[in-house]
Write an enzyme that holds these catalytic residues in place. Structure first.
Site, short mmCIF file in Angstrom:
data_model
loop_
_atom_site.label_atom_id
_atom_site.label_comp_id
_atom_site.label_asym_id
_atom_site.label_seq_id
_atom_site.Cartn_x
_atom_site.Cartn_y
_atom_site.Cartn_z
N ASP A 73 36.62 40.11 45.10
CA ASP A 73 37.50 40.81 45.47
C ASP A 73 37.16 42.37 45.62
O ASP A 73 37.49 43.09 46.63
CB ASP A 73 38.91 40.90 44.50
CG ASP A 73 39.49 39.66 44.66
OD1 ASP A 73 39.40 38.85 45.51
OD2 ASP A 73 40.47 39.52 43.58
N ASP A 178 47.95 57.57 28.63
CA ASP A 178 46.26 57.74 29.13
C ASP A 178 46.15 57.80 30.50
O ASP A 178 44.94 58.22 31.03
CB ASP A 178 45.90 56.35 28.47
CG ASP A 178 45.54 56.43 27.01
OD1 ASP A 178 46.10 57.38 26.36
OD2 ASP A 178 45.27 55.31 26.19
N LEU A 193 48.82 45.05 36.32
CA LEU A 193 49.00 44.02 35.64
C LEU A 193 48.52 43.96 34.13
O LEU A 193 49.52 43.79 33.11
CB LEU A 193 48.81 42.72 36.12
CG LEU A 193 48.90 41.36 35.70
CD1 LEU A 193 50.50 41.30 35.71
CD2 LEU A 193 48.38 40.38 36.14
N GLN A 248 36.68 51.71 42.22
CA GLN A 248 35.46 51.93 42.64
C GLN A 248 34.76 53.17 43.24
O GLN A 248 33.70 53.69 42.98
CB GLN A 248 35.33 51.03 43.90
CG GLN A 248 35.59 49.38 43.67
CD GLN A 248 35.51 48.76 45.07
OE1 GLN A 248 35.41 49.11 45.82
NE2 GLN A 248 35.17 47.23 44.70
#
Length: 299
Positions: A73, A178, A193, A248
């Protein structure tokens, strides 16, 4: 959702991949072997061209009519950012383990490429996000496109951060946490999730706000309409925070700056094959159908 019956215009195919997979050279060789008969011209990103030594070099999204991603993914997410809003179908070939977004496995990829070339696939539009960081003077200093999420979070500091969140310039509240995940429906099965956010069917366009480890129990995930603009301001905490895009890329973020997130102008077109659905993937990837289905058996 549009079913494409002809690929006469889908001739030039960009190929993006993850060099870390052992079987990648063999897959590239097979692609080069079958592409001419299928009417596909392959364009490889730099690292893959160095392996393939054939085909054309992939430099810009305007060169291609479709994109193949070889990896997991994460590779598909990188491919979506490379396209930068260009609405061409992305066929994800999964060389990894999970693969929520990919359409076929390494073992099935020849069949998948043939089906794609014959037009036997569905191109499913997925909502994406445009985001930017504004400096203290309100000037944009960097911007991104993301298919999964935008996350504002602390680095290695132990203390929490207080965020004020605005929706269409209305302050909706302060989060002591956080971090904060701003996700698409596609990204709802990712970081959001794991932080306790809801699973949203990808075709139900929305923006999901999920606090990471909130210190107030009343601060719950929030699902917003897709047309709103979300602004996040860090009120206090560590001097330097981080913004990450799809986990990323990103940048540092300091007090007084503002993160702005909105729906992208164009969706990302993800390929899937007839007979596979979002719930099929949920049952298999999350084990909702039981361990046997997760391990590859039918219910």
């Amino acid at each position: 959702v549009a079913r494409l019956r002809s690929t006469r215009q889908l001739m030039r195919v960009g190929v993006i991949g993850h060099k870390g997979y052992v079987g990648l050279p063999a897959i590239l060789g097979t692609l080069l072997d079958i592409a001419p008969a299928l009417g596909l011209t392959l364009l490889f990103e730099h690292d893959l061209w160095e392996i393939a030594k054939e085909g054309e070099r992939l430099e810009t999204p305007e060169q291609v009519d479709a994109l193949f991603t070889l990896g997991g993914d994460g590779t598909l997410l990188r491919g979506a950012r490379f396209l930068n809003g260009r609405t061409v179908p992305i066929l994800g070939i999964n060389l990894g383990r999970l693969g929520f977004l990919t359409a076929c496995s390494a073992e099935e990829f020849v069949t998948g490429v043939r089906r794609f070339a014959s037009g036997d696939f569905v191109s499913e539009p997925r909502m994406a996000l445009e985001s930017c960081a504004l400096d203290r003077d309100g000037l944009e200093r960097c911007s991104w496109l993301s298919l999964n999420d935008v996350v504002l979070h602390k680095g290695g500091f132990a203390r929490v951060v207080k965020f004020t969140v605005f929706v269409d310039d209305e302050a909706i509240g302060s989060y002591s946490a956080d971090g904060l995940v701003v996700s698409t429906p596609t990204g709802s099965t990712g970081y959001s999730l794991s932080a306790g956010g809801p699973i949203v069917v990808p075709t139900v366009e929305s923006i999901v706000l999920t606090p990471v480890s909130p210190h107030t129990l009343a601060m719950r995930p929030l699902v917003l309409p897709p047309q709103v603009e979300v602004k996040v301001r860090a009120d206090d905490g560590p001097e330097e925070l981080l913004v990450t895009i799809d986990g990323q890329v990103g940048t540092t973020f300091t007090g007084g700056e503002t993160l702005v997130v909105r729906r992208a102008r164009n969706p990302v077109q993800i390929v899937r094959f007839p007979g596979t659905t979002f719930f099929t993937r949920l049952r298999r990837k999350l084990g909702w159908g039981g361990l046997s289905e997760r391990d590859g058996e039918t219910i």
